[in-house]
Design an enzyme around this catalytic site. Structure first.
Site, short mmCIF file in Angstrom:
data_model
loop_
_atom_site.label_atom_id
_atom_site.label_comp_id
_atom_site.label_asym_id
_atom_site.label_seq_id
_atom_site.Cartn_x
_atom_site.Cartn_y
_atom_site.Cartn_z
N TRP A 71 20.93 35.45 8.56
CA TRP A 71 21.52 36.32 7.54
C TRP A 71 23.01 36.25 7.78
CZ3 TRP A 71 24.31 41.02 7.26
CH2 TRP A 71 24.23 41.68 6.03
N GLU A 130 16.79 59.38 -2.60
CA GLU A 130 15.89 58.32 -2.16
C GLU A 130 15.32 57.57 -3.38
OE1 GLU A 130 15.37 56.68 0.34
OE2 GLU A 130 13.41 55.76 0.07
N GLU A 138 17.82 49.23 -5.13
CA GLU A 138 17.67 48.10 -4.21
C GLU A 138 16.66 47.08 -4.68
OE1 GLU A 138 16.37 49.01 -0.19
OE2 GLU A 138 15.14 50.66 -0.90
N HIS A 195 29.99 68.51 -12.65
CA HIS A 195 31.29 68.41 -11.97
C HIS A 195 31.84 66.99 -12.04
CE1 HIS A 195 30.95 72.50 -10.52
NE2 HIS A 195 29.71 72.24 -10.16
C1 F6R Z 1 15.91 51.18 2.16
C2 F6R Z 1 15.86 50.86 3.57
C3 F6R Z 1 17.09 51.01 4.37
C4 F6R Z 1 16.75 51.48 5.80
C5 F6R Z 1 18.01 51.51 6.67
C6 F6R Z 1 17.71 52.06 8.05
O1 F6R Z 1 14.66 51.05 1.56
O2 F6R Z 1 14.84 50.46 4.08
O3 F6R Z 1 18.01 51.86 3.77
O4 F6R Z 1 16.19 52.75 5.72
O5 F6R Z 1 18.51 50.21 6.78
O6 F6R Z 1 16.72 51.31 8.68
P1 F6R Z 1 15.90 51.89 9.89
O7 F6R Z 1 15.07 53.02 9.37
O8 F6R Z 1 15.08 50.76 10.38
O9 F6R Z 1 16.90 52.38 10.89
#
Ligand code: F6R
Length: 613
Positions: free
Chosen positions: A79, A486, A493, A509
Site C-alpha cells: 500500500w 457511522e 467509504e 448552524h
Molecule cells: C471504517 C473502518 C475504519 C477503521 C479504522 C480503525 O469502516 O473500518 O474507519 O475503523 O481504521 O481501525 P481499527 O478499529 O482496526 O483500529
C-alpha cells in the site's frame, strides 16, 4: 495495508505465497510481488495492481517446473507510502549484490539519511522506497551471517517494521523481525509460514507464534529460533488461532461485507455470551482486571480510537455517562499524543480497535501508559499489538472481519462498551434491579439485529432511490448522533457518495445551506430522548425539499408518516437501539454501493488496518 507472507517447507512456494497474498487482499494494497531462490539465485516477480496480475505475471515469466521445485520464498502486497504504486516500487527489494531480498511493512523514518550514507559508499537505488534502503543496509552489514546482518541493520533504523528477509547465500532460512508492525509465524508440519496477518496462515496450521517488538526469528521448515536484537534467545508461546479457514471465506455471499453484516447476530451472541450476570445485575469482564474498589475510584473514562472505532467510542461516551454516572470523553487517537492529554492514575483509558494494530491508537495507548493511566483495550484480533501492550481489556470475539468497511466489529464494540458501562454503573449508581433490567436488554441485542436483517430485501429496494445521489446527510440526536456519523462513514467509504453525519440540531448552524430539492437526508428518528426535536429538524429539511429516509421505532406510524421512506428498528433501550440502527445503515450503504457497481470489500485508497500515522 501492506501484507507479508513468507514460506519455507515442502510445497510449491510460489503457489503458497500467492494464495497467502490473496488472503491478505482485504487489507488494501496497490501492487504485489514475490521472491524465490532457484539455483542459488534470487528470482523476483512483481506487478502493479492486483495479486491476480502478479499470479499471471509469475506464471508467464516462470516455468511450471520452477514453481514446483521452489520451496522457499517471501511475498508482499504494498500500500503505497514512499513513491507511487509502480512495479519498481513494489516489494521485494534487493540489496546491492542482488543476493538479499526483503519485504517490509511499516516506515523507516530515517531512510533519507541512511540512503545518503549508502549512496556515499557507491550504492545505487532504483525505487523511491524506504524499503530498498533497508535491503541495501542489510546487504551492507552482511559479512557472511544473514541473522547478524539483519540485527546490525535494524539497530540503525528508526521507525516501524515487520520484515522477512532471504539470502541466496543462506537458502535454507528466512529471517523475520518486527517493531510496531505485526508478524505471526505459523508452525506447520515440516513447513513454516510467516505472515503479517493470521489470515494467510489459516490454510496451513492453527499453531502460531506472535512476535513481540524487537524480536527477530530465524525460521526454517521445522524450527523457529527467536532472539532479541542483541542475539539473546527469547521464549514465545505457541498459541491456537481459534478460527478456521471457512471464517475467512465468503460462504455464498456476494461480498464479505454482506456476510459480515449477516453474521452479526452470531458475532454479538459470542461477544455477550457468559458476560452478563443476571444474579448481580452486572457484567463479568474478567479481562478488565479491575477490582470493585478501583472501579469505584475511577475519576473519568477516556475512549480513544479511529474511524468506526472512534464512533463506537462516541456511543460509549453516552453509555458511561448515562449508565455509570462517570465523566466520559472520546478523543481521536491521532491527536491524543500531540496535544497534552490531562490524564492521571484515576483515569481509565479504553483503546478501541478492531485490528489492534492501528498506529495512532497504539501511540495513544503508549502515551496513556506513560501518563500513568489505567489503560485497557477493546480489540477483535487476538494477540494484536494493542491487546498485548495494554495487557488488560476485553476481546470482541466477532470473528475475522475481512471487509475493509467495519460492520460486526462496530456492533460488538458497542455491545462490550454497554457491558463495561453496566459493570461500572453497578458499582456507582445502579440498583440490582436496574442492572438486571439492562442486562436483559443487552441479552436481546442479537435478536434485535436479526429483526433488522430480515428487512434486507426492503432496504435493498429503498437503496435504488438513493443510488444516483451525489450527496447525503445523516442526522441523529443523543446516542443516535454517533450512529449518524457511522452511517455516513459507511456510505462514503463503500459507495463514494459524499456523505456527512451531523447532530440534527447542528444542521441549521450551517450544513442546511447544502440542502436542495431531492437531497437525501437519512434521519435516525427512533424513540430516543430528543425525538420530538428530531421531528422538528426533519420538518426543517423537508421544507427545503430534502428527501427523507427515516429510521423509526417499530409501531411508530406517526413518525413513519413523516418520511419518504423508512426502515423500522425494534423497540429497546435507547443505547441498545444504536446497534440495530447501525445495522440498518450498514445494509443501506451496502445496497447503494452494490447498485453503483463499487468494489465493496476493497474500496479504493482504503486499507483494513492502518499501521502508519
Ligand atoms: C471504517 C473502518 C475504519 C477503521 C479504522 C480503525 O469502516 O473500518 O474507519 O475503523 O481504521 O481501525 P481499527 O478499529 O482496526 O483500529
Amino acid at each position: 495495508m501492506c501484507g507479508i507472507v513468507g514460506y519455507i517447507g515442502k510445497s510449491d512456494a510460489p503457489t503458497v505465497l500467492i494464495n497467502g497474498l490473496r488472503r491478505l487482499e482485504y487489507r488494501g494494497y496497490d501492487s504485489a510481488g514475490l521472491a524465490i531462490i532457484d539455483d542459488e539465485r534470487i528470482i523476483i516477480s512483481k506487478s502493479a495492481g492486483k495479486v491476480s496480475s502478479l499470479n499471471e505475471r509469475a506464471r508467464t515469466d516462470w516455468s511450471p517446473d520452477l514453481f514446483s521445485r521452489s520451496t522457499l520464498g517471501i511475498a508482499h502486497t504494498r500500500w503505497a507510502t514512499h513513491g507511487p504504486p509502480t512495479e519498481v516500487n513494489a516489494h521485494p527489494h534487493l540489496d546491492r549484490t542482488g543476493e538479499v531480498a526483503l519485504v517490509h511493512n511499516g516506515i523507516i523514518e530515517n531512510y533519507r539519511s541512511l540512503r545518503a550514507r549508502l549512496e556515499g559508499k557507491g550504492h545505487h537505488f532504483y525505487s523511491e522506497t524506504d524499503t530498498e534502503v533497508l535491503a541495501h543496509l542489510i546487504g551492507d552489514c552482511d559479512k557472511g551471517d544473514l541473522f547478524q546482518a539483519v540485527c546490525d541493520a535494524l539497530h540503525q533504523v528508526e521507525g516501524t517494521f515487520g520484515i522477512a528477509v532471504l539470502s541466496s547465500r543462506e537458502p535454507e532460512k528466512i529471517i523475520t523481525a518486527r517493531r510496531g508492525s505485526p508478524i505471526v509465524i505459523g508452525v506447520g508440519d515440516g513447513e513454516t509460514i510467516i505472515a503479517s496477518d493470521a489470515a494467510a496462515i489459516l490454510a496451513h496450521t492453527q499453531r502460531v507464534i506472535y512476535l513481540d517488538d524487537d524480536d527477530i526469528a530465524i525460521v526454517t521448515a521445522d524450527s523457529v529460533d527467536i532472539r532479541d536484537l542483541h542475539n539473546i534467545p527469547v521464549t514465545r508461546e505457541i498459541a491456537e488461532l481459534g478460527f478456521d479457514a471457512a471464517a475467512a471465506e465468503k460462504c455464498g455471499h456476494e461480498h464479505f461485507m454482506l456476510k459480515e453484516i449477516h453474521e452479526q447476530p452470531e458475532a454479538l451472541a459470542n461477544a455477550i455470551r457468559g458476560r452478563l450476570d443476571f444474579n448481580l445485575g452486572s457484567s463479568v469482564l474478567a479481562g478488565m482486571g479491575t477490582s470493585p474498589r478501583e472501579l469505584a475510584d475511577l475519576g473519568r473514562v477516556v475512549l480513544v480510537g479511529c474511524g468506526t472505532s472512534l464512533h463506537a467510542g462516541l456511543v460509549g461516551e453516552y453509555a458511561f455517562e448515562d449508565l455509570a454516572d462517570i465523566h466520559a470523553e472520546v478523543q481521536q487517537a491521532a491527536e491524543f499524543r500531540y496535544r497534552n492529554p490531562i490524564i492521571g492514575n484515576r483515569d481509565l483509558v479504553v483503546a478501541i480497535s478492531q485490528s489492534g494494530e492501528t498506529a495512532d491508537t497504539l501511540a495513544a495507548v503508549r502515551e496513556a501508559n506513560q501518563k500513568g493511566a489505567f489503560v485497557m483495550s477493546l480489540c477483535n484480533v487476538v494477540g494484536s499489538t494493542i491487546a498485548r501492550e495494554t495487557g488488560r481489556g476485553v476481546y470482541l470475539h466477532a470473528g475475522p472481519e475481512i471487509s475493509v468497511a467495519s460492520t460486526k466489529a462496530f456492533t460488538c464494540q458497542v455491545a462490550v462498551l454497554l457491558m463495561m458501562a453496566l459493570k461500572l454503573g453497578r458499582g456507582r449508581r445502579f440498583s440490582r434491579e436496574d442492572g438486571i433490567r439492562l442486562a436483559r436488554e443487552i441479552e436481546m441485542i442479537p435478536a434485535l439485529v436479526a429483526k433488522v436483517i430480515q428487512q434486507n430485501d426492503h432496504i435493498a429496494e429503498i437503496a435504488g432511490t438513493y443510488a444516483k445521489c451525489e450527496h447525503a446527510f445523516f442526522i441523529g440526536r443523543g446516542p443516535m448522533y454517533p450512529v449518524a456519523m457511522e452511517g455516513a462513514l459507511k456510505l462514503k467509504e463503500i459507495s463514494y457518495i459524499h456523505a456527512e453525519g451531523f447532530h440534527a440540531s447542528e444542521l441549521k448552524h450551517g450544513p442546511i445551506a447544502l440542502l436542495e430539492k431531492g437531497t437525501p437526508v437519512i434521519a435516525i428518528a427512533c424513540d430516543v430522548p430528543g425525538k420530538d426535536k428530531m421531528l422538528g429538524n426533519i420538518e426543517e429539511c423537508r421544507a427545503r425539499g430534502a428527501h427523507i429516509l427515516g429510521l423509526v421505532s417499530e409501531g411508530d406510524h406517526e413518525t413513519a408518516e413523516c418520511m419518504d421512506d423508512f426502515i423500522t428498528i425494534p423497540r429497546c433501550h435507547p443505547l441498545v437501539a444504536t446497534i440495530p440502527a447501525v445495522v440498518a445503515l450498514q445494509l443501506f450503504s451496502y445496497h447503494v454501493a452494490r447498485l453503483r457497481g463499487c468494489e465493496i470489500d476493497q474500496p479504493r485508497n482504503l486499507a483494513k488496518s492502518v499501521t502508519v500515522e
